[in-house]
Design an enzyme around this catalytic site. Structure first.
Site, PDB file in Angstrom:
ATOM      1  N   GLU A 185      -4.211   0.226  -8.523  1.00  0.00           N
ATOM      2  CA  GLU A 185      -3.099   1.130  -8.846  1.00  0.00           C
ATOM      3  C   GLU A 185      -1.957   0.289  -9.427  1.00  0.00           C
ATOM      4  O   GLU A 185      -1.474  -0.648  -8.782  1.00  0.00           O
ATOM      5  CB  GLU A 185      -2.609   1.861  -7.590  1.00  0.00           C
ATOM      6  CG  GLU A 185      -3.607   2.890  -7.065  1.00  0.00           C
ATOM      7  CD  GLU A 185      -3.177   3.512  -5.733  1.00  0.00           C
ATOM      8  OE1 GLU A 185      -3.485   4.697  -5.521  1.00  0.00           O
ATOM      9  OE2 GLU A 185      -2.566   2.820  -4.893  1.00  0.00           O
ATOM     10  N   HIS A 239      -1.602  -2.660  -6.869  1.00  0.00           N
ATOM     11  CA  HIS A 239      -2.251  -2.424  -5.577  1.00  0.00           C
ATOM     12  C   HIS A 239      -3.767  -2.517  -5.673  1.00  0.00           C
ATOM     13  O   HIS A 239      -4.430  -1.629  -6.204  1.00  0.00           O
ATOM     14  CB  HIS A 239      -1.829  -1.035  -5.053  1.00  0.00           C
ATOM     15  CG  HIS A 239      -2.372  -0.742  -3.702  1.00  0.00           C
ATOM     16  ND1 HIS A 239      -2.785   0.494  -3.309  1.00  0.00           N
ATOM     17  CD2 HIS A 239      -2.592  -1.559  -2.631  1.00  0.00           C
ATOM     18  CE1 HIS A 239      -3.227   0.440  -2.075  1.00  0.00           C
ATOM     19  NE2 HIS A 239      -3.119  -0.799  -1.646  1.00  0.00           N
ATOM     20  N   SER A 244       0.825  -1.213   0.000  1.00  0.00           N
ATOM     21  CA  SER A 244       0.000   0.000   0.000  1.00  0.00           C
ATOM     22  C   SER A 244       0.850   1.249   0.000  1.00  0.00           C
ATOM     23  O   SER A 244       0.359   2.334  -0.288  1.00  0.00           O
ATOM     24  CB  SER A 244      -0.876   0.035   1.252  1.00  0.00           C
ATOM     25  OG  SER A 244      -1.663  -1.106   1.329  1.00  0.00           O
ATOM     26  N   ASN A 280      -3.809   6.062  -0.988  1.00  0.00           N
ATOM     27  CA  ASN A 280      -3.422   6.124   0.424  1.00  0.00           C
ATOM     28  C   ASN A 280      -2.854   7.478   0.820  1.00  0.00           C
ATOM     29  O   ASN A 280      -2.880   7.845   1.989  1.00  0.00           O
ATOM     30  CB  ASN A 280      -2.452   4.996   0.770  1.00  0.00           C
ATOM     31  CG  ASN A 280      -3.216   3.765   1.209  1.00  0.00           C
ATOM     32  OD1 ASN A 280      -3.968   3.807   2.173  1.00  0.00           O
ATOM     33  ND2 ASN A 280      -3.057   2.681   0.477  1.00  0.00           N
TER      34      ASN A 280
HETATM   35  C1  LIG Z   1      -5.166  -0.153   2.814  1.00  0.00           C
HETATM   36  C2  LIG Z   1      -5.127  -0.079   1.366  1.00  0.00           C
HETATM   37  O1  LIG Z   1      -4.067   0.130   0.849  1.00  0.00           O
HETATM   38  C3  LIG Z   1      -6.198  -0.212   0.453  1.00  0.00           C
HETATM   39  C4  LIG Z   1      -7.605  -0.392   0.881  1.00  0.00           C
HETATM   40  O2  LIG Z   1      -8.061  -1.468   0.800  1.00  0.00           O
HETATM   41  S1  LIG Z   1      -8.468   1.004   1.313  1.00  0.00           S
HETATM   42  C5  LIG Z   1     -10.118   0.426   1.482  1.00  0.00           C
HETATM   43  C6  LIG Z   1     -10.856   0.424   0.204  1.00  0.00           C
HETATM   44  N1  LIG Z   1     -12.199  -0.083   0.423  1.00  0.00           N
HETATM   45  C7  LIG Z   1     -13.238   0.729   0.636  1.00  0.00           C
HETATM   46  O3  LIG Z   1     -13.112   1.935   0.598  1.00  0.00           O
HETATM   47  C8  LIG Z   1     -14.513   0.019   0.935  1.00  0.00           C
HETATM   48  C9  LIG Z   1     -15.625   0.984   1.221  1.00  0.00           C
HETATM   49  N2  LIG Z   1     -16.858   0.247   1.445  1.00  0.00           N
HETATM   50  C10 LIG Z   1     -17.621  -0.196   0.437  1.00  0.00           C
HETATM   51  O4  LIG Z   1     -17.369   0.033  -0.733  1.00  0.00           O
HETATM   52  C11 LIG Z   1     -18.855  -0.959   0.817  1.00  0.00           C
HETATM   53  O5  LIG Z   1     -19.199  -0.615   2.144  1.00  0.00           O
HETATM   54  C12 LIG Z   1     -18.689  -2.509   0.711  1.00  0.00           C
HETATM   55  C13 LIG Z   1     -18.525  -2.863  -0.754  1.00  0.00           C
HETATM   56  C14 LIG Z   1     -17.486  -3.042   1.495  1.00  0.00           C
HETATM   57  C15 LIG Z   1     -19.921  -3.173   1.290  1.00  0.00           C
HETATM   58  O6  LIG Z   1     -21.032  -2.650   0.653  1.00  0.00           O
HETATM   59  P1  LIG Z   1     -22.314  -2.159   1.494  1.00  0.00           P
HETATM   60  O7  LIG Z   1     -23.340  -1.745   0.507  1.00  0.00           O
HETATM   61  O8  LIG Z   1     -21.824  -1.163   2.481  1.00  0.00           O
HETATM   62  O9  LIG Z   1     -22.738  -3.424   2.338  1.00  0.00           O
HETATM   63  P2  LIG Z   1     -23.503  -4.734   1.918  1.00  0.00           P
HETATM   64  O10 LIG Z   1     -24.913  -4.429   1.533  1.00  0.00           O
HETATM   65  O11 LIG Z   1     -23.258  -5.672   3.053  1.00  0.00           O
HETATM   66  O12 LIG Z   1     -22.705  -5.276   0.665  1.00  0.00           O
HETATM   67  C16 LIG Z   1     -23.012  -4.937  -0.679  1.00  0.00           C
HETATM   68  C17 LIG Z   1     -22.657  -6.115  -1.545  1.00  0.00           C
HETATM   69  O13 LIG Z   1     -21.262  -6.419  -1.414  1.00  0.00           O
HETATM   70  C18 LIG Z   1     -21.069  -7.777  -0.988  1.00  0.00           C
HETATM   71  N3  LIG Z   1     -19.902  -7.819  -0.088  1.00  0.00           N
HETATM   72  C19 LIG Z   1     -19.715  -7.119   1.041  1.00  0.00           C
HETATM   73  N4  LIG Z   1     -18.497  -7.393   1.557  1.00  0.00           N
HETATM   74  C20 LIG Z   1     -17.912  -8.297   0.730  1.00  0.00           C
HETATM   75  C21 LIG Z   1     -16.657  -8.977   0.725  1.00  0.00           C
HETATM   76  N5  LIG Z   1     -15.752  -8.794   1.683  1.00  0.00           N
HETATM   77  N6  LIG Z   1     -16.389  -9.838  -0.290  1.00  0.00           N
HETATM   78  C22 LIG Z   1     -17.275 -10.066  -1.279  1.00  0.00           C
HETATM   79  N7  LIG Z   1     -18.500  -9.441  -1.323  1.00  0.00           N
HETATM   80  C23 LIG Z   1     -18.806  -8.573  -0.319  1.00  0.00           C
HETATM   81  C24 LIG Z   1     -22.362  -8.116  -0.244  1.00  0.00           C
HETATM   82  O14 LIG Z   1     -22.575  -9.520  -0.227  1.00  0.00           O
HETATM   83  C25 LIG Z   1     -23.398  -7.376  -1.077  1.00  0.00           C
HETATM   84  O15 LIG Z   1     -23.666  -8.120  -2.265  1.00  0.00           O
HETATM   85  P3  LIG Z   1     -25.117  -8.012  -2.999  1.00  0.00           P
HETATM   86  O16 LIG Z   1     -25.244  -6.627  -3.515  1.00  0.00           O
HETATM   87  O17 LIG Z   1     -24.997  -9.044  -4.085  1.00  0.00           O
HETATM   88  O18 LIG Z   1     -26.120  -8.386  -1.947  1.00  0.00           O
END
Ligand SMILES: CC(=O)CC(=O)SCCNC(=O)CCNC(=O)[C@H](O)C(C)(C)COP(=O)(O)OP(=O)(O)OC[C@H]1O[C@@H](n2cnc3c(N)ncnc32)[C@H](O)[C@@H]1OP(=O)(O)O
Length: 282
Positions: free
Chosen positions: A151, A139, A118, A189
């Site tokens: 990325e 990434h 990251s 990030n």
């Molecule tokens: C540290 C780093 O360098 C990099 C990083 O990773 S930074 C982080 C980047 N990630 C983000 O910003 C995530 C932000 N959050 C989101 O986009 C959303 O909250 C989320 C996609 C995680 C969940 O979506 P939500 O609408 O809030 O919740 P929820 O209704 O439970 O889930 C939506 C769908 O995603 C699916 N889902 C949720 N979490 C999942 C996972 N871990 N794996 C697979 N599918 C998942 C659910 O099953 C649901 O599917 P359906 O539409 O088919 O029913």
């Protein structure tokens, strides 16, 4: 430079997600992890994700079987031979350089070595290897099966053909590549750091983290900062915070918070351990 075989090293949250994405796109995948329990958890997690898609009618059951069947789960480093190696191991430079050095000896000169880091420097990582031109960043974001952005990070020596191959690979697995320079925290990030750090400052000043999350979600953010840190993993997020802080010359505005440090030291790493800022055990 076509990528048909992929070796993912490290079967934690990101490694298993990347393996699932590559297998779902028809690639032949090796998922390498020394810790047998972590490897088993990854296998069960991928099977569960695919089963959920089948139950929702988004995937046929035989297709799910084919996807998981394309992943070879292994603890033997000798299996780590592929067109593309993606490492998603611990966020420590020495561990990554040692792994790549070992795998460089096993793979041919065409293999691309990509890091899912990251925030660590791709140029520094590449400089320790015999062929720095074959090294780049790739990434993914958590949860990898859902998040579209990837990325593609160019180190100072990355061969342009390697960048092109990774862009094509990223598209082939259904993601959206953004080519970026090897700068601290790359793009996401770097931009996201204040989202966490300023929220942690507010929490240090006594504002409950649930309130901060609720208000930011009410403003349209998908997840408040504390829920997001629990999803990413507090160990990962803290390591990124420290790395970006140091690489940017230790500015006060990016100083990591003791709250993060305390979560890491107490093992409350977020969803993956059942507890972080929130409790996921129930
Ligand atoms: C540290 C780093 O360098 C990099 C990083 O990773 S930074 C982080 C980047 N990630 C983000 O910003 C995530 C932000 N959050 C989101 O986009 C959303 O909250 C989320 C996609 C995680 C969940 O979506 P939500 O609408 O809030 O919740 P929820 O209704 O439970 O889930 C939506 C769908 O995603 C699916 N889902 C949720 N979490 C999942 C996972 N871990 N794996 C697979 N599918 C998942 C659910 O099953 C649901 O599917 P359906 O539409 O088919 O029913």
């Amino acid at each position: 430079m076509e990528i048909n075989t992929v070796c993912v090293c490290g079967a934690g949250t990101m490694g298993s997600g990347i393996a699932q994405v590559a297998a779902a796109a028809g690639k032949s995948v090796v998922l390498y992890e020394l810790n047998g329990a972590v490897l088993e958890k990854a296998r069960a997690g991928i099977a569960k994700n695919l089963q959920t898609l089948v139950e929702k009618g988004k995937l046929e059951a035989p297709a799910a079987d084919h996807i998981i069947g394309r992943i070879r789960f292994t603890s033997s480093v000798d299996d780590c031979v592929a067109d593309l190696v993606v490492e998603a191991i611990i966020e420590k430079m020495e561990a990554k350089t040692a792994l790549f050095a070992r795998l460089a000896g096993l793979n041919g000169p065409q293999t691309i070595f990509a890091s899912n880091t990251s925030s660590l420097s791709i140029s520094a990582l590449a400089s320790t290897l015999p062929a720095p031109g074959r090294v780049a960043g790739l990434h993914f974001f958590n949860p990898a099966p859902l998040m579209k952005l990837v990325e593609v990070v160019k180190g100072k020596d990355t061969d342009p053909a390697v960048t092109e191959a990774l862009v094509a690979f990223t598209k082939a697995v259904g993601k959206v590549p953004v080519v970026c320079a090897d700068a601290p925290g790359f793009i996401v990030n770097r931009v996201a750091r204040p989202y966490y750090i300023e929220s942690l400052r507010l929490a240090e000043e006594g504002v409950p983290f649930e309130t901060i999350d609720r208000l930011l979600e009410a403003q349209g953010f998908k997840m408040g900062p504390f829920k997001l840190m629990d999803l990413i993993g507090n160990d990962v997020n803290y390591a990124v915070s420290c790395s970006v802080y140091e690489q940017m010359g230790n500015p006060e505005r990016l100083k990591p918070s003791n709250i993060q440090k305390e979560r890491v030291e107490s093992g409350n790493l977020g969803r993956k351990t059942g507890k972080g800022y929130y409790d996921y055990s129930k």
